[in-house]
Each structure stands twice: as structure tokens, then as C-alpha cells.
Design an enzyme around this catalytic site. Structure first.
Site, PDB file in Angstrom:
ATOM      1  N   ARG A  30       0.412  -1.137  -0.228  1.00  0.00           N
ATOM      2  CA  ARG A  30       0.051   0.563  -0.076  1.00  0.00           C
ATOM      3  C   ARG A  30       0.921   1.360  -0.052  1.00  0.00           C
ATOM      4  O   ARG A  30       1.589   1.586   1.067  1.00  0.00           O
ATOM      5  CB  ARG A  30      -0.931  -0.157   1.406  1.00  0.00           C
ATOM      6  CG  ARG A  30      -1.525   0.970   1.377  1.00  0.00           C
ATOM      7  CD  ARG A  30      -2.909   1.111   0.316  1.00  0.00           C
ATOM      8  NE  ARG A  30      -4.047   2.061   0.485  1.00  0.00           N
ATOM      9  CZ  ARG A  30      -4.159   3.148  -0.069  1.00  0.00           C
ATOM     10  NH1 ARG A  30      -4.303   2.824  -1.089  1.00  0.00           N
ATOM     11  NH2 ARG A  30      -5.056   3.730   0.490  1.00  0.00           N
ATOM     12  N   GLY A  31       0.374   2.175  -0.781  1.00  0.00           N
ATOM     13  CA  GLY A  31       2.179   2.778  -1.176  1.00  0.00           C
ATOM     14  C   GLY A  31       1.691   3.716  -0.292  1.00  0.00           C
ATOM     15  O   GLY A  31       2.787   4.327   0.261  1.00  0.00           O
ATOM     16  N   PRO A  32       0.624   4.728   0.224  1.00  0.00           N
ATOM     17  CA  PRO A  32       0.874   5.497   0.936  1.00  0.00           C
ATOM     18  C   PRO A  32       1.291   5.182   2.606  1.00  0.00           C
ATOM     19  O   PRO A  32       2.219   5.904   3.303  1.00  0.00           O
ATOM     20  CB  PRO A  32      -0.132   6.062   1.414  1.00  0.00           C
ATOM     21  CG  PRO A  32      -1.294   6.016   0.562  1.00  0.00           C
ATOM     22  CD  PRO A  32      -0.859   4.906  -0.657  1.00  0.00           C
ATOM     23  N   ARG A  35       5.218   2.970   0.761  1.00  0.00           N
ATOM     24  CA  ARG A  35       5.848   3.031  -0.390  1.00  0.00           C
ATOM     25  C   ARG A  35       7.428   4.069  -0.465  1.00  0.00           C
ATOM     26  O   ARG A  35       8.904   3.534  -0.631  1.00  0.00           O
ATOM     27  CB  ARG A  35       5.685   4.376  -1.154  1.00  0.00           C
ATOM     28  CG  ARG A  35       5.925   4.008  -2.609  1.00  0.00           C
ATOM     29  CD  ARG A  35       5.735   5.636  -3.547  1.00  0.00           C
ATOM     30  NE  ARG A  35       4.676   4.757  -3.310  1.00  0.00           N
ATOM     31  CZ  ARG A  35       4.252   3.649  -5.098  1.00  0.00           C
ATOM     32  NH1 ARG A  35       4.682   3.130  -5.474  1.00  0.00           N
ATOM     33  NH2 ARG A  35       2.974   3.812  -5.413  1.00  0.00           N
ATOM     34  N   GLU A  97      -4.554  -8.656  -6.543  1.00  0.00           N
ATOM     35  CA  GLU A  97      -3.256  -8.897  -6.057  1.00  0.00           C
ATOM     36  C   GLU A  97      -2.327 -10.066  -5.357  1.00  0.00           C
ATOM     37  O   GLU A  97      -2.477 -11.294  -6.042  1.00  0.00           O
ATOM     38  CB  GLU A  97      -1.952  -7.613  -5.845  1.00  0.00           C
ATOM     39  CG  GLU A  97      -1.901  -6.568  -6.917  1.00  0.00           C
ATOM     40  CD  GLU A  97      -0.613  -5.541  -6.806  1.00  0.00           C
ATOM     41  OE1 GLU A  97      -1.374  -4.614  -7.364  1.00  0.00           O
ATOM     42  OE2 GLU A  97       0.047  -5.395  -5.186  1.00  0.00           O
TER      43      GLU A  97
END
Length: 183
Positions: A30-32, A35, A97
Site C-alpha cells: 500500500r503506497g501511502p 512506499r 493482487e
């Protein structure tokens, strides 16, 4: 054996590969949440060990559909590493995913090595509100059938021995993972 590195800018994803477009490792995160910290550190640690990695460098905007290139990257990888953070289940992309990874794992075509980043396996198993609440919100938009598949994938991933980030530094954990990925 010399490794070739290629950059796929048209999808906003970086793929460092030893054989065409195939990667050894696919990172799902989860990017936020991770990342610019743990995921970035792990990514470069794997590259430093000459491990080819697929990582989505741009992220996915809300409302966008997951591209076939993401599923293809999972299919082409030997190992998938889902980084299960507090916000992972709030992302339908991450859950899609993960569902795909777990389906591929059932046919012995893929190794899945989860990381529990600031969550407990009980959170991922839906025994607490952390992930359960996120799935409830998805159910309103996506429907119960899809969310049930995601819930099964989450429960299934907790049955795999993975790593957690408690009581270990990011550098040490990244080294452990990179050592495990090459063995």
C-alpha cells in the site's frame, strides 16, 4: 551470469530483470503506508543483491482499474512479497493482487513470502477491526462474493511463515529477506 536491467516507463513500473521482462520478486504494498520507507529500502536491498524486482513506482489512482501488466508481473515472478501494512486491506488493488498471488501459489507456480508491517496476523485474519472494517467498506462497493474471495486470501496468507517488523530494524529485515530470496 550477467544481469540485464530494464526500465518500463510506459506503465510507471520499474522492472529490473535478468531474462527479458521476467522478475524474480514482485513487491505488493500500500503506497501511502510503506512506499517511501520500508518498501523503498527493501527494493534497493534486493537490487543490490542482483535480484530482479518488479515494483509499481507510480502507484494506482483511485478509480483506476488494475492493469493486466500487474497480473502478468505476478505471473512472471518466482516470489511475491506482500507487505501487509495497516492500510493494505483498504486498497482493492492490493487485495486483487493478493488474491491472484494466492491462486498462483495453490498451483505451486509461485512462492509467497508475507511481511507483517505494523499489523498482527490476527489483524490480517480479520479477528480485529483493522482489516475487517476495510473489507466491510469494500463489500458495499464490490459485493459480498468478491470480498469473500479477498477475505479467504487474507486468511490464507497468514498460514504462511513470514516476517514481522517488530523488534527488528528495516535494514536487518531487508537483508534477511534478500538472503531468503536468493536461496
Amino acid at each position: 551470469m550477467e544481469r540485464k536491467r530494464s526500465l518500463s516507463l510506459e506503465t510507471g513500473s520499474t522492472r529490473h530483470s535478468s531474462s527479458g521482462n521476467k522478475s524474480e520478486v514482485f513487491l505488493s504494498f500500500r503506497g501511502p503506508d510503506t512506499r517511501t520507507n520500508f518498501t523503498d529500502f527493501l527494493y534497493y536491498t534486493l537490487l543490490d543483491k542482483s535480484i530482479s524486482v518488479f515494483i509499481d513506482k507510480q502507484g494506482i489512482d483511485v478509480g483506476e482499474e488494475i492493469g493486466p501488466e500487474i497480473f502478468q508481473a505476478i505471473d512472471d515472478s518466482k516470489i511475491c512479497i506482500p507487505i501487509l501494512s495497516r492500510g493494505y486491506a483498504s486498497s482493492s488493488w492490493c487485495l486483487r493482487e493478493l488474491e491472484h498471488m494466492m491462486q498462483r501459489r495453490k498451483t505451486n507456480e509461485l512462492e509467497v513470502m508475507p511481511i507483517f508491517y505494523d499489523v498482527e496476523p490476527s489483524d490480517v485474519k480479520l479477528e480485529t477491526g483493522v482489516y475487517r472494517d476495510a473489507l466491510t467498506l469494500h463489500e458495499q462497493k464490490r459485493g459480498i462474493e468478491i470480498v469473500q474471495r479477498w477475505a479467504e486470501a487474507l486468511k490464507e496468507v497468514t498460514r504462511i511463515k513470514g516476517w514481522d517488523t517488530k523488534n527488528i530494524g528495516h535494514g536487518e529485515l531487508a537483508r534477511l529477506i534478500s538472503s531468503e530470496s536468493v536461496s
